[in-house]
Design a protein around this motif. Structure first.
Motif, PDB file in Angstrom:
ATOM      1  N   ALA A 145     -33.274 -20.646  -2.263  1.00  0.00           N
ATOM      2  CA  ALA A 145     -33.128 -20.002  -3.571  1.00  0.00           C
ATOM      3  C   ALA A 145     -32.875 -18.512  -3.363  1.00  0.00           C
ATOM      4  N   VAL A 146     -31.783 -18.026  -3.929  1.00  0.00           N
ATOM      5  CA  VAL A 146     -31.419 -16.608  -3.848  1.00  0.00           C
ATOM      6  C   VAL A 146     -31.386 -16.051  -5.264  1.00  0.00           C
ATOM      7  N   ASP A 147     -32.302 -15.140  -5.569  1.00  0.00           N
ATOM      8  CA  ASP A 147     -32.448 -14.622  -6.937  1.00  0.00           C
ATOM      9  C   ASP A 147     -32.596 -15.764  -7.941  1.00  0.00           C
ATOM     10  N   GLY A 148     -33.288 -16.817  -7.508  1.00  0.00           N
ATOM     11  CA  GLY A 148     -33.548 -17.950  -8.392  1.00  0.00           C
ATOM     12  C   GLY A 148     -32.438 -18.972  -8.468  1.00  0.00           C
ATOM     13  N   ILE A 149     -31.365 -18.790  -7.682  1.00  0.00           N
ATOM     14  CA  ILE A 149     -30.226 -19.711  -7.692  1.00  0.00           C
ATOM     15  C   ILE A 149     -30.349 -20.676  -6.520  1.00  0.00           C
ATOM     16  N   SER A 150     -30.303 -21.958  -6.794  1.00  0.00           N
ATOM     17  CA  SER A 150     -30.342 -22.958  -5.728  1.00  0.00           C
ATOM     18  C   SER A 150     -28.997 -22.991  -5.015  1.00  0.00           C
ATOM     19  N   LEU A 151     -29.007 -22.643  -3.725  1.00  0.00           N
ATOM     20  CA  LEU A 151     -27.785 -22.616  -2.935  1.00  0.00           C
ATOM     21  C   LEU A 151     -27.922 -23.526  -1.723  1.00  0.00           C
ATOM     22  N   THR A 152     -26.792 -24.015  -1.244  1.00  0.00           N
ATOM     23  CA  THR A 152     -26.755 -24.802  -0.019  1.00  0.00           C
ATOM     24  C   THR A 152     -26.310 -23.905   1.127  1.00  0.00           C
ATOM     25  N   VAL A 153     -27.082 -23.902   2.202  1.00  0.00           N
ATOM     26  CA  VAL A 153     -26.761 -23.069   3.358  1.00  0.00           C
ATOM     27  C   VAL A 153     -25.505 -23.611   4.030  1.00  0.00           C
ATOM     28  N   ASN A 154     -24.499 -22.746   4.125  1.00  0.00           N
ATOM     29  CA  ASN A 154     -23.210 -23.141   4.694  1.00  0.00           C
ATOM     30  C   ASN A 154     -23.096 -22.770   6.168  1.00  0.00           C
ATOM     31  N   GLY A 155     -23.691 -21.630   6.526  1.00  0.00           N
ATOM     32  CA  GLY A 155     -23.667 -21.165   7.909  1.00  0.00           C
ATOM     33  C   GLY A 155     -24.969 -20.462   8.232  1.00  0.00           C
ATOM     34  N   LEU A 156     -25.295 -20.399   9.522  1.00  0.00           N
ATOM     35  CA  LEU A 156     -26.585 -19.846   9.932  1.00  0.00           C
ATOM     36  C   LEU A 156     -26.467 -19.251  11.323  1.00  0.00           C
ATOM     37  N   ASP A 157     -27.006 -18.022  11.489  1.00  0.00           N
ATOM     38  CA  ASP A 157     -27.109 -17.453  12.827  1.00  0.00           C
ATOM     39  C   ASP A 157     -28.453 -16.760  12.973  1.00  0.00           C
ATOM     40  N   SER A 158     -28.621 -15.967  14.017  1.00  0.00           N
ATOM     41  CA  SER A 158     -29.936 -15.413  14.330  1.00  0.00           C
ATOM     42  C   SER A 158     -30.442 -14.397  13.313  1.00  0.00           C
ATOM     43  N   GLY A 159     -29.550 -13.807  12.531  1.00  0.00           N
ATOM     44  CA  GLY A 159     -30.007 -12.781  11.598  1.00  0.00           C
ATOM     45  C   GLY A 159     -29.565 -12.958  10.167  1.00  0.00           C
ATOM     46  N   SER A 160     -28.839 -14.042   9.884  1.00  0.00           N
ATOM     47  CA  SER A 160     -28.317 -14.200   8.527  1.00  0.00           C
ATOM     48  C   SER A 160     -27.964 -15.655   8.241  1.00  0.00           C
ATOM     49  N   PHE A 161     -27.704 -15.925   6.963  1.00  0.00           N
ATOM     50  CA  PHE A 161     -27.182 -17.229   6.563  1.00  0.00           C
ATOM     51  C   PHE A 161     -26.102 -17.001   5.519  1.00  0.00           C
ATOM     52  N   SER A 162     -25.257 -17.987   5.312  1.00  0.00           N
ATOM     53  CA  SER A 162     -24.172 -17.846   4.343  1.00  0.00           C
ATOM     54  C   SER A 162     -24.143 -19.037   3.403  1.00  0.00           C
ATOM     55  N   ALA A 163     -23.520 -18.829   2.250  1.00  0.00           N
ATOM     56  CA  ALA A 163     -23.398 -19.885   1.245  1.00  0.00           C
ATOM     57  C   ALA A 163     -22.085 -19.715   0.500  1.00  0.00           C
ATOM     58  N   ALA A 164     -21.481 -20.835   0.132  1.00  0.00           N
ATOM     59  CA  ALA A 164     -20.246 -20.821  -0.651  1.00  0.00           C
ATOM     60  C   ALA A 164     -20.612 -20.959  -2.125  1.00  0.00           C
ATOM     61  N   ILE A 165     -20.196 -19.999  -2.930  1.00  0.00           N
ATOM     62  CA  ILE A 165     -20.536 -19.989  -4.353  1.00  0.00           C
ATOM     63  C   ILE A 165     -19.348 -20.495  -5.161  1.00  0.00           C
ATOM     64  N   ILE A 166     -19.585 -21.501  -6.002  1.00  0.00           N
ATOM     65  CA  ILE A 166     -18.515 -22.047  -6.829  1.00  0.00           C
ATOM     66  C   ILE A 166     -18.275 -21.141  -8.037  1.00  0.00           C
ATOM     67  N   PRO A 167     -17.092 -21.218  -8.659  1.00  0.00           N
ATOM     68  CA  PRO A 167     -16.777 -20.347  -9.801  1.00  0.00           C
ATOM     69  C   PRO A 167     -17.798 -20.423 -10.933  1.00  0.00           C
TER      70      PRO A 167
END
Length: 220
Positions: A145-167
């Motif tokens: 959850a990012v700022d209360g938004i349920s997101l799916t983790v798309n990528g992950l490394d040692s210091g960060s993660f990424s997510a694809a946000i739909i329109p």
């Protein structure tokens, strides 16, 4: 007891974004007033996820108010909000509701920061820098959850993660207005915490049992 458990649970599916009309200091804390939008009813005493933080409604009517404690201001990004900012809102889950996102408690685990934002076709890819104690519970294809938004983790490394946000998420929440440098509230999937605790408990019991067996000469 079951009702009380679900009364303060959320799904990470933001219902609306309301504009902040005033922020007033209150003994080290903050009183935040929002301009309500018709169609999202709230009552005094309701638990609401505000940018992923579980807050209690203290006033309703022509405006809706929340009080933010000093501890919440220190441990979340709510203390950085300004008048006219919009906040993500979600009412607490009811027993009859469908769990469309994932289980979100409204208890933020830490603050991260957006370090990259890139458009790719219809999607916008965000990369979030996060502390190690958050990333250890983050798995690829898992939920966060990012700022209360349920997101799916798309990528992950040692210091960060990424997510694809739909329109739809970009327009239905406040994340579309955010970019590199903006700080965000992060809550990991609580199921991972429960699994960790159970495993640690099991390992601790096994260690004590083996010690006892060795003392009695039943094990080496």
């Amino acid at each position: 007891m079951i009702y009380n458990f679900y009364e303060k649970m959320f799904t990470g599916l933001v219902e609306n974004t309301w504009k902040i009309t005033s922020l007033k200091e209150t003994g080290g804390g903050l009183r935040m007033t929002l301009d309500p939008t018709p169609g999202m009813e709230m009552r005094t005493g309701d638990s609401i996820s505000v940018n992923g933080v579980c807050l209690t409604v203290v006033e309703t009517g022509s405006s809706v108010a929340f009080e933010i404690s000093p501890e919440t201001m220190r441990s979340t990004n709510l203390g950085e909000l300004k008048v006219n900012n919009r906040v993500n809102l979600e009412r607490a889950l009811r027993l009859s509701d469908r769990l469309g996102g994932h289980i979100v408690t409204g208890h933020v685990d830490g603050i991260g920061a957006i370090i990259a934002k890139k458009k790719a076709g219809d999607y916008t890819f965000y990369t979030f820098e996060a502390p190690a104690d958050i990333l250890k519970y983050t798995v690829k294809k898992g939920s966060v959850a990012v700022d209360g938004i349920s997101l799916t983790v798309n990528g992950l490394d040692s210091g960060s993660f990424s997510a694809a946000i739909i329109p739809h998420t970009l327009t239905a929440t406040n994340i579309g207005k955010k970019g590199p440098g903006d700080r965000v509230n992060i809550e990991v999937d609580i199921i991972g915490k429960y699994i960790e605790k159970l495993l640690n408990f099991s390992q601790d019991k096994d260690t004590k049992l083996m010690g006892l067996l060795r003392e009695e000469g039943f094990a080496k």
